[in-house]
Design a protein around this motif. Structure first.
Motif, PDB file in Angstrom:
ATOM      1  N   VAL A  37       0.880  -1.147   0.047  1.00  0.00           N
ATOM      2  CA  VAL A  37       0.104   0.077  -0.039  1.00  0.00           C
ATOM      3  C   VAL A  37       0.949   1.025  -0.208  1.00  0.00           C
ATOM      4  CG1 VAL A  37      -1.791   1.399   1.222  1.00  0.00           C
ATOM      5  CG2 VAL A  37      -1.800  -1.159   1.196  1.00  0.00           C
ATOM      6  N   ILE A  38       0.692   2.241  -1.158  1.00  0.00           N
ATOM      7  CA  ILE A  38       1.601   3.350  -1.148  1.00  0.00           C
ATOM      8  C   ILE A  38       0.514   4.529  -0.929  1.00  0.00           C
ATOM      9  CG2 ILE A  38       2.816   4.656  -2.431  1.00  0.00           C
ATOM     10  CD1 ILE A  38       3.854   2.081  -4.176  1.00  0.00           C
ATOM     11  N   SER A  39       1.081   5.418  -0.158  1.00  0.00           N
ATOM     12  CA  SER A  39       0.413   6.880   0.151  1.00  0.00           C
ATOM     13  C   SER A  39       1.078   7.843  -0.406  1.00  0.00           C
ATOM     14  CB  SER A  39      -0.170   6.927   1.386  1.00  0.00           C
ATOM     15  OG  SER A  39      -0.976   8.173   1.482  1.00  0.00           O
ATOM     16  N   ASP A  40       0.770   8.966  -0.661  1.00  0.00           N
ATOM     17  CA  ASP A  40       1.659  10.251  -0.891  1.00  0.00           C
ATOM     18  C   ASP A  40       1.572  11.052   0.339  1.00  0.00           C
ATOM     19  OD1 ASP A  40      -1.112  10.597  -1.664  1.00  0.00           O
ATOM     20  OD2 ASP A  40      -0.613  12.635  -2.425  1.00  0.00           O
ATOM     21  N   ASN A  41       0.665  10.704   1.359  1.00  0.00           N
ATOM     22  CA  ASN A  41       0.291  11.318   2.363  1.00  0.00           C
ATOM     23  C   ASN A  41       0.440  10.690   3.965  1.00  0.00           C
ATOM     24  OD1 ASN A  41      -0.943  12.799   4.406  1.00  0.00           O
ATOM     25  ND2 ASN A  41      -3.144  12.313   3.791  1.00  0.00           N
ATOM     26  N   PRO A  42       1.799  11.123   4.419  1.00  0.00           N
ATOM     27  CA  PRO A  42       2.014  10.484   5.723  1.00  0.00           C
ATOM     28  C   PRO A  42       0.905  10.389   6.870  1.00  0.00           C
ATOM     29  CG  PRO A  42       3.044  12.674   5.617  1.00  0.00           C
ATOM     30  CD  PRO A  42       2.352  12.360   4.548  1.00  0.00           C
ATOM     31  N   GLU A  43      -0.106  11.304   6.597  1.00  0.00           N
ATOM     32  CA  GLU A  43      -1.345  11.378   7.730  1.00  0.00           C
ATOM     33  C   GLU A  43      -2.384  10.355   7.345  1.00  0.00           C
ATOM     34  OE1 GLU A  43      -0.933  12.851  10.787  1.00  0.00           O
ATOM     35  OE2 GLU A  43       1.058  13.338   9.801  1.00  0.00           O
ATOM     36  N   ALA A  44      -2.086   9.664   6.062  1.00  0.00           N
ATOM     37  CA  ALA A  44      -3.269   8.892   5.734  1.00  0.00           C
ATOM     38  C   ALA A  44      -3.915   7.674   6.416  1.00  0.00           C
ATOM     39  CB  ALA A  44      -2.979   8.247   4.179  1.00  0.00           C
ATOM     40  N   LYS A  45      -4.850   7.760   6.720  1.00  0.00           N
ATOM     41  CA  LYS A  45      -5.501   6.434   7.460  1.00  0.00           C
ATOM     42  C   LYS A  45      -5.348   5.086   6.671  1.00  0.00           C
ATOM     43  CE  LYS A  45      -9.530   5.022  10.410  1.00  0.00           C
ATOM     44  NZ  LYS A  45     -10.915   5.307  10.621  1.00  0.00           N
ATOM     45  N   ALA A  46      -5.242   5.058   5.587  1.00  0.00           N
ATOM     46  CA  ALA A  46      -5.118   3.877   4.825  1.00  0.00           C
ATOM     47  C   ALA A  46      -3.934   3.163   5.081  1.00  0.00           C
ATOM     48  CB  ALA A  46      -4.966   4.405   3.350  1.00  0.00           C
ATOM     49  N   LEU A  47      -2.808   3.935   5.456  1.00  0.00           N
ATOM     50  CA  LEU A  47      -1.368   3.531   6.050  1.00  0.00           C
ATOM     51  C   LEU A  47      -1.598   2.555   7.031  1.00  0.00           C
ATOM     52  CD1 LEU A  47       1.073   6.378   5.230  1.00  0.00           C
ATOM     53  CD2 LEU A  47       1.036   4.178   3.978  1.00  0.00           C
ATOM     54  N   LEU A  48      -2.476   3.248   8.182  1.00  0.00           N
ATOM     55  CA  LEU A  48      -2.659   2.594   9.341  1.00  0.00           C
ATOM     56  C   LEU A  48      -3.633   1.226   9.103  1.00  0.00           C
ATOM     57  CD1 LEU A  48      -2.254   2.966  12.296  1.00  0.00           C
ATOM     58  CD2 LEU A  48      -4.343   4.181  12.510  1.00  0.00           C
ATOM     59  N   ARG A  49      -4.660   1.461   8.256  1.00  0.00           N
ATOM     60  CA  ARG A  49      -5.308   0.045   7.751  1.00  0.00           C
ATOM     61  C   ARG A  49      -4.541  -1.062   7.365  1.00  0.00           C
ATOM     62  NH1 ARG A  49     -10.954   1.335   7.453  1.00  0.00           N
ATOM     63  NH2 ARG A  49     -11.366   3.569   7.293  1.00  0.00           N
ATOM     64  N   ALA A  50      -3.463  -0.421   6.792  1.00  0.00           N
ATOM     65  CA  ALA A  50      -2.701  -1.531   5.971  1.00  0.00           C
ATOM     66  C   ALA A  50      -1.861  -2.322   7.137  1.00  0.00           C
ATOM     67  CB  ALA A  50      -1.813  -1.039   4.954  1.00  0.00           C
ATOM     68  N   GLU A  51      -1.231  -1.312   7.912  1.00  0.00           N
ATOM     69  CA  GLU A  51      -0.517  -1.858   9.183  1.00  0.00           C
ATOM     70  C   GLU A  51      -1.173  -2.869  10.166  1.00  0.00           C
ATOM     71  OE1 GLU A  51       1.852   0.075  12.881  1.00  0.00           O
ATOM     72  OE2 GLU A  51       1.718   1.344  11.102  1.00  0.00           O
ATOM     73  N   ASN A  52      -2.331  -2.382  10.324  1.00  0.00           N
ATOM     74  CA  ASN A  52      -3.186  -3.132  11.171  1.00  0.00           C
ATOM     75  C   ASN A  52      -3.559  -4.612  10.689  1.00  0.00           C
ATOM     76  OD1 ASN A  52      -3.399  -1.256  12.842  1.00  0.00           O
ATOM     77  ND2 ASN A  52      -5.496  -0.252  11.967  1.00  0.00           N
ATOM     78  N   HIS A  53      -3.477  -4.736   9.514  1.00  0.00           N
ATOM     79  CA  HIS A  53      -3.703  -5.907   8.734  1.00  0.00           C
ATOM     80  C   HIS A  53      -2.509  -6.768   8.482  1.00  0.00           C
ATOM     81  CE1 HIS A  53      -8.049  -6.208   8.633  1.00  0.00           C
ATOM     82  NE2 HIS A  53      -7.973  -4.727   8.630  1.00  0.00           N
ATOM     83  N   GLY A  54      -1.256  -6.148   8.695  1.00  0.00           N
ATOM     84  CA  GLY A  54      -0.172  -6.730   8.661  1.00  0.00           C
ATOM     85  C   GLY A  54       0.680  -6.613   7.333  1.00  0.00           C
ATOM     86  N   LEU A  55      -0.160  -5.656   6.509  1.00  0.00           N
ATOM     87  CA  LEU A  55       0.220  -5.578   5.014  1.00  0.00           C
ATOM     88  C   LEU A  55       1.462  -4.421   5.029  1.00  0.00           C
ATOM     89  CD1 LEU A  55      -3.288  -5.009   3.698  1.00  0.00           C
ATOM     90  CD2 LEU A  55      -1.746  -6.971   3.269  1.00  0.00           C
TER      91      LEU A  55
END
Length: 203
Positions: A37-55
Motif C-alpha cells: 500500500v503506497i500513500s503520498d500522505n504520511p497522515e493517511a488512515k490507509a497506511l494505518l489500515r494496512a499496518e493493522n492487517h500486517g500489510l
C-alpha cells in the motif's frame, strides 16, 4: 493452483476502499493478495489500515523528489519490488503522468463516485446534486491519460433522493463502491477482462 494476483494499492486518505479490498480477501471473496500500500500522505488512515492487517505499506511524498518523473520512478520501483500485477487506486489524489499510465497500461484500476462519463474530477456527488440528476452511482474503470476517462469495467447505480445532501448521497454511493471494486478486481484476477477499442469486454 496458479500464482495469486498481487495488487498494489495507491491511497491518499481514509482508505475505505482499501478496507473493502482487504475484507474481501480475508473473507475469501477475492482471490488476490495486497503486495504493498503506497500513500503520498504520511497522515493517511490507509497506511494505518494496512499496518493493522500486517500489510506492507510505504509513504512516498512527491515533495521529496525533483520532479514528477523521479517521484513516479520511485513508485514504480517499489511496485515492481513487490511483484505487483495490478495497481488499484483507492482515493489516490495525485494525477498520474502518461509515463506511469503507459508503464501499467490496462493494469491500473480506479474507482470514481459517479456514473462516468458524467461528473469526472473532484466533488462528483456535489456536481450530481447541483445538476439535479435522479440517478448517480459509481464506476470502476481502467485509468488512462485523461481525467476519469478510461475504459469502464463496472458501474452501480444509486437513486438520488429529494432530500439528499452531499454527505447522504456520498454514503450510499460509497457502499456500492465497496461492493463493486473487489468484484472488478476478481474479474481481472480471473482473466475475464479484455480491452478492445477503449471498451472493456467481460468474458
Amino acid at each position: 493452483m496458479g500464482k495469486k494476483l498481487v495488487v498494489g494499492v495507491l491511497a491518499s486518505g481514509r482508505g475505505t476502499n482499501l478496507q473493502s479490498i482487504i475484507n474481501s480477501i480475508e473473507e475469501g471473496r477475492l482471490d488476490a493478495e495486497i503486495g504493498i500500500v503506497i500513500s503520498d500522505n504520511p497522515e493517511a488512515k490507509a497506511l494505518l489500515r494496512a499496518e493493522n492487517h500486517g500489510l506492507k505499506q510505504q509513504c512516498i511524498e512527491s515533495g521529496d523528489f525533483a520532479d514528477t518523473e523521479e517521484y513516479e520512478e520511485e513508485m514504480i520501483e517499489v511496485l515492481e519490488e513487490n511483484n505487483v500485477d495490478l495497481v488499484a487506486m483507492a482515493g489516490f489524489m495525485k494525477i498520474l503522468s502518461s509515463y506511469f499510465i503507459q508503464h501499467y497500461s490496462n493494469r491500473i484500476m480506479n474507482i470514481h463516485p459517479s456514473l462516468l462519463p458524467a461528473f469526472p474530477g473532484t466533488d462528483a456527488q456535489k456536481q450530481a446534486l447541483e445538476y439535479g440528476v435522479k440517478v448517480s452511482g459509481c464506476t470502476v474503470h481502467f485509468a488512462d491519460e485523461g481525467m476519469d476517462s478510461g475504459p469502464i469495467i463496472m458501474q452501480a447505480a444509486v437513486s438520488v433522493l429529494e432530500d439528499d445532501t452531499v454527505e447522504s448521497l456520498s454514503k450510499r454511493i460509497l457502499a456500492e463502491e465497496h461492493r463493486i471494486y473487489p468484484e472488478a478486481i476478481q474479474l481481472y484476477a480471473d482473466n475475464k477482462l479484455q480491452v478492445r477499442d477503449d471498451r472493456v469486454e467481460i468474458l
